[in-house]
Design an enzyme around this catalytic site. Structure first.
Site: not given
Length: 700
Positions: A414, A508
């Site tokens: 989400h 990341e």
């Protein structure tokens, strides 16, 4: 004569009440002193083995609509007590945690306001101090608005600090290592670009703040049990080396709305003369309430893979089509031309499911499965996702069936894009959808500026939202891994379905230019103090260009260092973050990821120094297995490992996954060597660690 004597006795008692109240830690190493300064200003100080940790520091809360809680106090009552228990976490770094402290509760009356009082509760553990403000139910105090909290941490000198720029919206900065006196000069360079950021001061710092004093004390300042209150940062007086609390404001500039009876979060100071003690501290967990759940059988640690790294590197995309804009409920995706790079398609996800099943992993995370990704980023778009509508190439029912047939769970994703109002609007429907389709865990994200506009990621409104999502998820027996959310403060004890957080500069960033080589030697001393991090380790192909020729970034570690992170970066939610095709080329090294546990009976620190190196060993939950991880910064070193943690009189086989002789994070990161060794409790191992390198050991 008797009246005079009574007056003298009462005067002595009154004088004592105005003077210091002192308690010591159970082991007598820490001493807390509380007293009222002139004009009735509360203050405290803290020493460790007769070394000053916190010099006399004032306490108080400044308010906007009622008289402030700053001065004019008298001590109306003091109470001391001792508490000692042992409790078992649902998951964790050890199966039992001792909660042992001496407590001082000071009740202060404020002369200027009739019948008004505030309490300050101090808990002194062997590993540090926790204290908070408490506002009992009373006649002349109901609702009030905080202008600023005025808690001071007056330090004994110009400490070495491992710090992040103070910011209301992000912790995704590289840690700066410097003396406190150098913060102001280094701040501008430290504030690097982010999707949402609001730095607040040239000397503002975030917590957890890790420091080392000139006389060898390791000091960590943070907070515990952050509920219905704004996140605390610190503002540094760099001339006097005094840190003062600095709360995150709301859109109106107010820093908190409280209703008595209530209390602040705990302000925490963890201290030791050994760096390893900081890593082992459970003070922050102990200051949180026991779990709210009677049934915790549905909460399970997870090892997973995911359709994620290929998108982070630019090899694939979250979006289904290359169009400038879409509208939820209006855009007909069946009429859009697929871009051919959309990763979250049915066939590709099945490949990840197959890999997970073949290698004994638990789950697959899928990002970019739902409509709306074409124009989600940076648009301050309110109605951006509905969290239930898949792209045309993502078959929810078929993937549910296929994953279940292989014994694999799929982890929901989400992304709110900062539109918190929209997420709450859809939350029940989204969680029901998860249950209907076999999802029991969700990774949520809060990238971008917050909607309602003007609110910040770390304000009271968002703090309450994050907790609401965790509580609501528990109603559906769903575990939560929140990214870009408030950094954790030990609430995973109370709500153990909060199984992970990001809230820091994660893996990341290795695809966005790289993390510093010392990054993961600092995070366990800072970000991980309040709870586990979903750091997403396990990157074997450290050259990002191998996946995306346009991206020249590289991972600033060796492959062996990546293996060690599964031990040194604690999390009950561990991702094997690289691509299956890369792991298939290095299955001998991947064996460690397959074997390593995600839940533990006990943890030992072999050696540690923040910013330099960490060597940890953990015993797997309910198994005669141990896993060791050792990492270093940009400098090579020789690690010294003793195996005293092993049971005496027994011999075990150790498999060592180490840097090759020619390994280095920048020139030869994939050089590694695997060997076996017989070990017992008397074994001593000297192991080479390459620059940016590490090693991992499984012991059975």
């Amino acid at each position: 004569m008797r009246k005079s004597l009574l007056f003298i006795v009462l005067s002595i008692i009154s004088s004592a009440m105005l003077k210091a109240q002192v308690i010591t830690s159970p082991d007598k190493n820490l001493t807390l002193k509380f007293e009222l300064q002139s004009n009735g200003v509360p203050s405290y100080q803290l020493t460790y083995k007769n070394k000053q940790v916190i010099k006399p520091s004032t306490l108080g809360i400044e308010t906007k609509d009622v008289p402030s809680f700053l001065d004019g106090f008298t001590i109306s009552k003091t109470e001391q007590s001792t508490f000692d228990e042992t409790w078992s976490p649902v998951w964790g770094e050890q199966k039992e945690i001792r909660n042992h402290y001496n407590e001082l509760l000071v009740t202060l009356a404020q002369k200027a306001v009739e019948s008004r009082e505030i309490r300050i509760r101090f808990r002194l553990f062997n590993d540090g101090l926790g204290f908070r403000y408490e506002f009992p139910e009373q006649k002349n105090l109901t609702y009030f608005v905080i202008k600023e909290e005025k808690t001071q941490f007056a330090l004994s000198g110009d400490h070495k600090a491992f710090w992040l720029p103070g910011d209301y919206d992000t912790q995704e900065y590289s840690t700066v290592t410097s003396n406190l006196s150098e913060v102001r000069g280094k701040m501008k360079a430290a504030v690097t670009p982010n999707a949402s950021q609001t730095p607040f001061s040239p000397t503002g710092l975030q917590t957890p703040l890790m420091m080392k004093s000139k006389d060898g004390l390791y000091i960590n300042i943070h907070e515990a049990a952050l509920v219905d209150y704004s996140c605390m940062s610190l503002n540094l007086d760099d001339k006097n080396f005094v840190l003062q609390s600095w709360l995150t404001p709301d859109a109106q500039g107010n820093k908190g709305y409280l209703q008595a009876p209530t209390q602040s979060p705990w302000r925490t100071i963890v201290v030791s003369d050994k760096a390893g003690d900081i890593l082992l501290s459970k003070l922050i967990l102990n200051l949180n309430e026991p779990t709210k759940f009677k049934d915790v059988s549905w909460i399970k640690p997870i090892k997973y893979v995911g359709v994620w790294w290929e998108m982070i590197t630019g090899k694939s995309t979250w979006s289904y089509a290359d169009v400038p804009s879409v509208k939820l409920g209006e855009t007909d995706y069946s009429k859009l031309k697929p871009n051919g790079t959309h990763a979250a398609n049915t066939q590709h996800v099945k490949e990840y499911i197959d890999f997970a099943a073949q290698n004994g992993l638990d789950a697959v995370l899928v990002e970019g499965w739902n409509v709306g990704w074409e124009d989600w980023f940076g648009k301050s778009k309110d109605y951006v996702f509905d969290f239930v509508t898949p792209y045309p190439d993502f078959d929810v029912k078929e993937l549910h069936r296929y994953a279940a047939s292989k014994g694999i769970k799929i982890i929901m994703h989400h992304e709110t894009s900062g539109s918190v109002r929209n997420y709450e609007r859809h939350l029940d429907t989204a969680y029901k959808f998860m249950v209907e389709n076999g999802y029991n865990a969700v990774k949520s994200g809060y990238v971008g500026n917050i909607i309602p506009r003007g609110e910040y990621h770390y304000g009271q409104w968002l703090v309450n939202h994050y907790l609401y999502t965790i509580q609501k998820a528990a109603e559906y027996k769903i575990m939560v891994n929140a990214h870009e959310a408030i950094r954790p403060t030990g609430l995973s004890r109370t709500y153990p379905n909060l199984i992970g957080n990001e809230s820091a500069r994660g893996t990341e960033y290795e695809a966005f230019g790289g993390n510093n080589a010392d990054h993961t030697t600092i995070l366990p001393f800072t970000r991980l103090m309040g709870g586990p991090m979903d750091y997403t380790p396990g990157i074997f192909q450290t050259k990002v260009s191998a996946y995306n020729p346009q991206n020249t970034s590289f991972v600033h570690t060796t492959l062996a260092h990546q293996l060690a992170l599964y031990v040194t970066m604690y999390s009950p939610l561990q991702m094997a973050a690289d691509l299956p095709e890369t792991y298939n080329k290095h299955m001998d090294a991947f064996q460690f990821i397959k074997d390593v546990a995600v839940d533990w009976d006990n943890t030992w620190v072999i050696e540690a120094e923040p910013g330099d190196y960490i060597t940890l060993v953990r015993k797997a939950k309910s198994k005669e297995e141990w896993y060791l991880g050792s990492i270093t910064d940009e400098n090579s070193r020789i690690a010294n490992v003793t195996f005293e943690f092993l049971p005496k009189g027994k011999t075990y086989e150790a498999i060592i996954y180490a840097d090759g002789k020619d390994a280095s994070f920048d020139k030869n990161p994939q050089s590694y060597a695997i060997r076996k060794l017989k070990v017992n409790s008397k074994t001593v191992l000297k192991q080479f660690v390459a620059p940016g390198g590490g090693f991992a050991i499984s012991i059975k």
